[in-house]
Design an enzyme around this catalytic site. Structure first.
Site, mmCIF file in Angstrom:
data_model
loop_
_atom_site.group_PDB
_atom_site.id
_atom_site.type_symbol
_atom_site.label_atom_id
_atom_site.label_comp_id
_atom_site.label_asym_id
_atom_site.label_seq_id
_atom_site.Cartn_x
_atom_site.Cartn_y
_atom_site.Cartn_z
ATOM 1 N N THR A 1 -0.163 1.198 6.975
ATOM 2 C CA THR A 1 -0.099 0.280 5.989
ATOM 3 C C THR A 1 0.194 -1.128 6.996
ATOM 4 O O THR A 1 0.937 -1.207 7.650
ATOM 5 C CB THR A 1 1.123 0.313 5.152
ATOM 6 N N GLY A 2 -0.575 -2.125 6.407
ATOM 7 C CA GLY A 2 -0.543 -3.469 7.168
ATOM 8 C C GLY A 2 -1.664 -4.474 7.102
ATOM 9 O O GLY A 2 -2.305 -4.026 5.835
ATOM 10 N N THR B 1 0.783 -1.257 0.138
ATOM 11 C CA THR B 1 0.036 -0.212 -0.040
ATOM 12 C C THR B 1 0.927 1.218 0.022
ATOM 13 O O THR B 1 1.895 1.248 0.590
ATOM 14 C CB THR B 1 -0.927 0.022 1.253
ATOM 15 N N GLY C 1 -10.231 -2.758 2.985
ATOM 16 C CA GLY C 1 -9.358 -2.806 4.090
ATOM 17 C C GLY C 1 -9.252 -1.394 4.979
ATOM 18 O O GLY C 1 -10.502 -0.697 4.988
ATOM 19 N N ASP C 2 -8.524 -1.314 5.679
ATOM 20 C CA ASP C 2 -8.320 -0.147 6.418
ATOM 21 C C ASP C 2 -8.041 1.110 5.554
ATOM 22 O O ASP C 2 -8.477 2.238 6.259
ATOM 23 C CB ASP C 2 -7.314 -0.315 7.602
HETATM 24 N N1 ASP Z 1 -3.761 -2.102 4.685
HETATM 25 C C1 ASP Z 1 -3.773 -2.686 3.517
HETATM 26 C C2 ASP Z 1 -5.107 -3.296 3.504
HETATM 27 O O1 ASP Z 1 -5.353 -4.354 4.371
HETATM 28 C C3 ASP Z 1 -2.687 -3.369 2.931
HETATM 29 C C4 ASP Z 1 -1.184 -2.984 2.992
HETATM 30 O O2 ASP Z 1 -1.141 -1.990 3.673
HETATM 31 O O3 ASP Z 1 -0.459 -3.105 2.166
HETATM 32 O O4 ASP Z 1 -5.923 -3.295 2.279
#
Ligand code: ASP
Length: 308
Positions: free
Chosen positions: A225-226, A174, A204-205
């Site tokens: 991100t995560g 992300t 997602g978040d």
């Molecule tokens: N947070 C993002 C999600 O869960 C993924 C990412 O950070 O790469 O959609």
């Protein structure tokens, strides 16, 4: 001149030196440098933090190395469904989109939702119809196709698992940006393809105001991100702001508590970038690495990938 500051991320996860070639590392660093400079250019010339955040994220969306825009991961049914959000700390205005397909720059669509609709959050077909009406640029499926991402989907399907961006590297790609402009206004934005082999319709978040993205001039601007599900349950970005506003923690203390304590306790791997109204920056992560860069008005560019 008043201070300005900008930070970006290109995802966090198991990013270790051993699995990186020097060529790939150079490409990632160049991509981060290009993005931070595109945002800084705007701040340096007196532009707004909102414009700087959007510009930096667009640059990352256009780079296939990152899981946003071109280079977005594939859903279980072989599509690219993207999420994005942007928030203005001056007036708490925000715009977000989720599950959009064939939008070249989802962050621009999120900004347009904020600027040109009476809503904050549009999803799926409604968001795409809004995009068409507002002459947002679309791109064909082929534009979003990258061999690497498609192979990741095929391998994820074999094990029937939802995967985080890179199978072996377990990386979340992300992208996000946070900025403080010389007028003292904060802004945050995040854009993503989500997770490989995610169920179609999964959100997602990143586009959720307060979870993956938040900005408030009183406190800070944050982009996460995560593993999104954990950041949603933690309302992570807003929590950093609340800890500063209600508990009077510094930016550093608030980020540390959320990333190194609260998220870890529920199994939430990842990180965040944050800037406060004084121009302090935090690049905080509990994973092995996070693609990241920052630039303050009175300092040189910093670029990092691994844990230091
Ligand atoms: N947070 C993002 C999600 O869960 C993924 C990412 O950070 O790469 O959609």
């Amino acid at each position: 001149m008043n201070k300005y500051a900008i930070a970006i991320h290109g995802g966090a996860g198991t990013i270790v030196r051993a699995s990186m070639t020097p060529e790939k590392e150079t490409l990632y660093k160049k991509g981060l440098e290009l993005a931070i400079l595109s945002g800084e250019h705007i701040l340096k010339n007196g532009g707004s933090s909102m414009d700087a955040v959007e510009a930096a994220i667009r640059t990352l969306e256009d780079n296939p190395l990152f899981n946003a825009g071109k280079g977005a991961v594939f859903t279980n049914n072989g599509k690219n469904e993207m999420d994005a959000a942007i928030m203005d700390g001056e007036n708490l205005k925000a715009g977000a989109v989720a599950g959009v397909q064939n939008i070249k720059n989802p962050i621009h669509l999120a900004r347009t939702v904020m600027d040109k609709s009476e809503h904050v959050f549009l999803a799926g077909f409604g968001a795409m119809e809004f995009a068409e009406k507002n002459k947002i640029e679309f791109a064909p499926d082929a534009y979003f196709f990258t061999r690497e991402r498609y192979d990741q989907l095929l391998s994820a399907k074999q094990t029937d698992k939802v995967q985080l961006d890179h199978t072996e590297e377990k990386k979340f790609g992300t992208v996000g940006a946070v900025a403080l402009d010389i007028q003292g206004n904060l802004a945050a934005g995040t854009s993503t393809g989500g997770m490989t082999n995610k169920k179609f319709g999964r959100i997602g978040d990143s586009p959720l105001i307060g979870a993956g993205t938040y900005a408030n001039n009183k406190t800070c601007a944050v982009s996460c991100t995560g593993y999104g599900e954990y950041f949603i349950r933690s309302v992570a970005a807003h929590d950093v702001s609340c800890l500063m506003e209600y508990k009077r923690l510094s930016l550093k203390q608030a980020c540390r508590l959320v990333v190194q304590d609260k998220l870890i306790k529920i199994g939430g791997e990842g990180g965040l970038i944050a800037v406060d109204a004084q121009g302090n920056i935090e690049l905080s992560f509990n994973s092995d690495g996070m693609y990241r860069a920052m630039k303050k008005s009175d300092e040189g560019v910093y670029i990092g990938i691994y844990r230091e």
